[in-house]
Design a protein around this motif. Structure first.
Motif, PDB file in Angstrom:
ATOM      1  N   ALA A 144       0.836  -1.204   0.000  1.00 43.78           N
ATOM      2  CA  ALA A 144       0.000   0.000   0.000  1.00 43.78           C
ATOM      3  C   ALA A 144       0.865   1.247   0.000  1.00 43.78           C
ATOM      4  O   ALA A 144       0.547   2.243  -0.678  1.00 43.78           O
ATOM      5  CB  ALA A 144      -0.922  -0.011   1.217  1.00 43.78           C
ATOM      6  N   LEU A 145       1.955   1.219   0.717  1.00 40.88           N
ATOM      7  CA  LEU A 145       2.872   2.368   0.758  1.00 40.88           C
ATOM      8  C   LEU A 145       3.485   2.606  -0.611  1.00 40.88           C
ATOM      9  O   LEU A 145       3.604   3.762  -1.068  1.00 40.88           O
ATOM     10  CB  LEU A 145       3.966   2.110   1.795  1.00 40.88           C
ATOM     11  N   LYS A 146       3.850   1.541  -1.303  1.00 35.82           N
ATOM     12  CA  LYS A 146       4.419   1.679  -2.649  1.00 35.82           C
ATOM     13  C   LYS A 146       3.410   2.253  -3.624  1.00 35.82           C
ATOM     14  O   LYS A 146       3.775   2.969  -4.568  1.00 35.82           O
ATOM     15  CB  LYS A 146       4.907   0.314  -3.147  1.00 35.82           C
ATOM     16  N   GLU A 147       2.144   1.938  -3.407  1.00 39.48           N
ATOM     17  CA  GLU A 147       1.088   2.439  -4.288  1.00 39.48           C
ATOM     18  C   GLU A 147       0.608   3.824  -3.892  1.00 39.48           C
ATOM     19  O   GLU A 147      -0.302   4.370  -4.502  1.00 39.48           O
ATOM     20  CB  GLU A 147      -0.095   1.466  -4.287  1.00 39.48           C
ATOM     21  N   GLY A 148       1.202   4.411  -2.856  1.00 36.32           N
ATOM     22  CA  GLY A 148       0.818   5.746  -2.420  1.00 36.32           C
ATOM     23  C   GLY A 148      -0.441   5.769  -1.572  1.00 36.32           C
ATOM     24  O   GLY A 148      -0.995   6.848  -1.311  1.00 36.32           O
ATOM     25  N   LYS A 149      -0.901   4.603  -1.128  1.00 42.94           N
ATOM     26  CA  LYS A 149      -2.099   4.524  -0.283  1.00 42.94           C
ATOM     27  C   LYS A 149      -1.640   4.558   1.181  1.00 42.94           C
ATOM     28  O   LYS A 149      -1.622   3.525   1.876  1.00 42.94           O
ATOM     29  CB  LYS A 149      -2.887   3.264  -0.598  1.00 42.94           C
ATOM     30  N   ASN A 150      -1.279   5.722   1.621  1.00 45.39           N
ATOM     31  CA  ASN A 150      -0.599   5.859   2.903  1.00 45.39           C
ATOM     32  C   ASN A 150      -1.488   5.531   4.099  1.00 45.39           C
ATOM     33  O   ASN A 150      -1.019   4.931   5.077  1.00 45.39           O
ATOM     34  CB  ASN A 150      -0.039   7.278   3.042  1.00 45.39           C
ATOM     35  N   ARG A 170      11.715  -2.143  11.524  1.00 44.39           N
ATOM     36  CA  ARG A 170      11.437  -1.790  10.122  1.00 44.39           C
ATOM     37  C   ARG A 170       9.984  -1.355   9.953  1.00 44.39           C
ATOM     38  O   ARG A 170       9.693  -0.390   9.237  1.00 44.39           O
ATOM     39  CB  ARG A 170      11.744  -2.995   9.232  1.00 44.39           C
ATOM     40  N   ALA A 171       9.076  -2.027  10.621  1.00 43.67           N
ATOM     41  CA  ALA A 171       7.660  -1.657  10.547  1.00 43.67           C
ATOM     42  C   ALA A 171       7.439  -0.252  11.110  1.00 43.67           C
ATOM     43  O   ALA A 171       6.673   0.542  10.545  1.00 43.67           O
ATOM     44  CB  ALA A 171       6.802  -2.672  11.307  1.00 43.67           C
ATOM     45  N   TYR A 172       8.109   0.072  12.230  1.00 41.92           N
ATOM     46  CA  TYR A 172       8.000   1.420  12.788  1.00 41.92           C
ATOM     47  C   TYR A 172       8.512   2.469  11.790  1.00 41.92           C
ATOM     48  O   TYR A 172       7.914   3.536  11.626  1.00 41.92           O
ATOM     49  CB  TYR A 172       8.805   1.528  14.081  1.00 41.92           C
ATOM     50  N   SER A 173       9.627   2.158  11.129  1.00 48.05           N
ATOM     51  CA  SER A 173      10.184   3.093  10.154  1.00 48.05           C
ATOM     52  C   SER A 173       9.233   3.304   8.973  1.00 48.05           C
ATOM     53  O   SER A 173       9.056   4.424   8.489  1.00 48.05           O
ATOM     54  CB  SER A 173      11.534   2.565   9.649  1.00 48.05           C
ATOM     55  N   LEU A 174       8.599   2.217   8.533  1.00 52.57           N
ATOM     56  CA  LEU A 174       7.629   2.330   7.430  1.00 52.57           C
ATOM     57  C   LEU A 174       6.422   3.163   7.844  1.00 52.57           C
ATOM     58  O   LEU A 174       5.868   3.922   7.035  1.00 52.57           O
ATOM     59  CB  LEU A 174       7.188   0.935   6.989  1.00 52.57           C
ATOM     60  N   LEU A 175       6.009   3.027   9.093  1.00 53.01           N
ATOM     61  CA  LEU A 175       4.928   3.880   9.596  1.00 53.01           C
ATOM     62  C   LEU A 175       5.357   5.340   9.564  1.00 53.01           C
ATOM     63  O   LEU A 175       4.558   6.228   9.242  1.00 53.01           O
ATOM     64  CB  LEU A 175       4.553   3.464  11.020  1.00 53.01           C
ATOM     65  N   GLY A 176       6.624   5.586   9.893  1.00 63.49           N
ATOM     66  CA  GLY A 176       7.149   6.939   9.795  1.00 63.49           C
ATOM     67  C   GLY A 176       7.097   7.448   8.361  1.00 63.49           C
ATOM     68  O   GLY A 176       6.701   8.597   8.112  1.00 63.49           O
ATOM     69  N   ASP A 177       7.467   6.601   7.406  1.00 69.35           N
ATOM     70  CA  ASP A 177       7.424   6.990   5.992  1.00 69.35           C
ATOM     71  C   ASP A 177       6.000   7.366   5.565  1.00 69.35           C
ATOM     72  O   ASP A 177       5.788   8.366   4.866  1.00 69.35           O
ATOM     73  CB  ASP A 177       7.924   5.845   5.116  1.00 69.35           C
ATOM     74  N   ALA A 178       5.028   6.548   5.980  1.00 68.82           N
ATOM     75  CA  ALA A 178       3.636   6.802   5.594  1.00 68.82           C
ATOM     76  C   ALA A 178       3.142   8.120   6.187  1.00 68.82           C
ATOM     77  O   ALA A 178       2.477   8.910   5.502  1.00 68.82           O
ATOM     78  CB  ALA A 178       2.755   5.648   6.060  1.00 68.82           C
ATOM     79  N   HIS A 179       3.455   8.388   7.439  1.00 69.15           N
ATOM     80  CA  HIS A 179       3.028   9.646   8.059  1.00 69.15           C
ATOM     81  C   HIS A 179       3.722  10.846   7.416  1.00 69.15           C
ATOM     82  O   HIS A 179       3.108  11.904   7.238  1.00 69.15           O
ATOM     83  CB  HIS A 179       3.328   9.612   9.567  1.00 69.15           C
ATOM     84  N   LEU A 180       4.988  10.674   7.049  1.00 67.06           N
ATOM     85  CA  LEU A 180       5.710  11.781   6.410  1.00 67.06           C
ATOM     86  C   LEU A 180       5.095  12.100   5.055  1.00 67.06           C
ATOM     87  O   LEU A 180       4.984  13.276   4.682  1.00 67.06           O
ATOM     88  CB  LEU A 180       7.189  11.414   6.253  1.00 67.06           C
ATOM     89  N   MET A 182       2.077  11.869   4.365  1.00 68.24           N
ATOM     90  CA  MET A 182       0.801  12.535   4.645  1.00 68.24           C
ATOM     91  C   MET A 182       1.013  13.889   5.329  1.00 68.24           C
ATOM     92  O   MET A 182       0.078  14.458   5.884  1.00 68.24           O
ATOM     93  CB  MET A 182      -0.070  11.637   5.529  1.00 68.24           C
ATOM     94  N   ASN A 183       2.260  14.386   5.277  1.00 67.77           N
ATOM     95  CA  ASN A 183       2.619  15.684   5.875  1.00 67.77           C
ATOM     96  C   ASN A 183       2.385  15.718   7.384  1.00 67.77           C
ATOM     97  O   ASN A 183       2.050  16.751   7.951  1.00 67.77           O
ATOM     98  CB  ASN A 183       1.836  16.822   5.200  1.00 67.77           C
ATOM     99  N   GLN A 184       2.574  14.590   8.014  1.00 62.27           N
ATOM    100  CA  GLN A 184       2.468  14.486   9.466  1.00 62.27           C
ATOM    101  C   GLN A 184       3.881  14.236  10.012  1.00 62.27           C
ATOM    102  O   GLN A 184       4.231  13.147  10.457  1.00 62.27           O
ATOM    103  CB  GLN A 184       1.511  13.355   9.852  1.00 62.27           C
ATOM    104  N   ALA A 185       4.686  15.302   9.942  1.00 62.04           N
ATOM    105  CA  ALA A 185       6.116  15.167  10.234  1.00 62.04           C
ATOM    106  C   ALA A 185       6.391  14.777  11.688  1.00 62.04           C
ATOM    107  O   ALA A 185       7.296  13.986  11.957  1.00 62.04           O
ATOM    108  CB  ALA A 185       6.840  16.466   9.893  1.00 62.04           C
ATOM    109  N   LYS A 186       5.642  15.343  12.614  1.00 64.68           N
ATOM    110  CA  LYS A 186       5.888  15.015  14.027  1.00 64.68           C
ATOM    111  C   LYS A 186       5.621  13.544  14.301  1.00 64.68           C
ATOM    112  O   LYS A 186       6.418  12.868  14.980  1.00 64.68           O
ATOM    113  CB  LYS A 186       5.008  15.871  14.934  1.00 64.68           C
TER     114      LYS A 186
END
Length: 258
Positions: A144-150, A170-180, A182-186
């Motif tokens: 889903a992350l690769k498809e842009g479905k954050n 790694r899962a935590y880091s991917l969650l960080g990528d998805a939030h970033l 979505m412009n949820q930097a914090k």
């Protein structure tokens, strides 16, 4: 005149109690107080056994009901254990083809299936609670992350958990990528921090810290970014990320007015 209650310590009681010889010959008779008087008095023990039998006879139906509940609970737990094991076996078989599509980057088939084999979405839902369903959440989250479905990626990855420290990080880091994305930097920075500190190690933690610092800069949390850069320089000075951390730290300090 008030009456003294009749207890085992009263003079009358002491006079009526049998004088049992203690097993220790050095112990005075009067001082001896058996810890288990029923064992020392066969008549009292017989009365207690009769009372117990009477209690069982009067409450037979209740006791049998409780026993039945215990037996059913044990049988149900064992049955659930066997069922869950068989479900996991089926789920692993279904997951195999979906992961094959995932590895081949055929994300649509990986997620939806090919008409004959289940996709990651259905494996995750139909085999929820099994190891196969849990793992399907991870693969589905990455797809889903690769498809842009954050948002979907976040939902899947939050349902995933692993005892493997590196995979969970790694899962935590991917969650960080998805939030970033979505412009949820914090929120992204917080997940990168969790990734870096989840079984911290010199191989992956510096990279996660660098991503955390970047996300905190995006969130204009320059002090937080400096803290992350400093951790790289202090704890992982020999890591490849240390050179970037030193450079970016100076930039963050300038932005913070330091």
């Amino acid at each position: 005149m008030s009456k003294i209650p009749f207890t085992g310590k009263s003079q009358q009681a002491r006079q009526q109690q049998p004088r049992v010889v203690p097993s220790d010959p050095t112990q005075p008779l009067e001082a001896y107080n058996p810890e288990h008087p029923l064992l020392e008095d066969p008549d009292a023990l017989a009365i207690r056994l009769v009372e117990s039998e009477d209690f069982v006879r009067r409450n037979k139906s209740v006791l049998l009901g409780l026993l039945a509940v215990v037996v059913l609970a044990v049988a149900g737990g064992f049955g659930y254990y066997l069922w869950r094991g068989s479900q996991d076996t089926k789920g692993q078989a279904a997951l195999f083809q979906a992961v094959s599509y995932w590895e081949a980057d055929s994300l649509q088939k990986a997620m939806k299936g090919d008409g004959r084999n289940l996709g990651l979405e259905r494996v995750a839902s139909e085999y929820s609670g099994t190891d196969a369903g849990n793992l399907a959440n991870f693969y589905a989250g990455v797809a889903a992350l690769k498809e842009g479905k954050n948002k979907e990626a976040i939902d899947y990855l939050e349902d995933f958990s692993s005892d493997d420290y590196l995979v969970q990080a790694r899962a935590y880091s991917l969650l960080g990528d998805a939030h970033l994305e979505m412009n949820q930097a914090k929120e992204a920075a917080d997940f990168y921090n969790k990734a870096a500190n989840h079984n911290a190690n010199e191989f992956f933690s510096p990279g996660y810290l660098l991503k955390e610092a970047t996300a905190r800069e995006v969130a204009k949390d320059y002090d937080g970014a400096i803290t992350a850069y400093n951790k790289i320089l202090t704890d992982y000075a020999s890591a490849a990320e240390a050179t970037e951390a030193k450079e970016y730290k100076a930039r963050a300090e300038a932005l913070a007015g330091k």
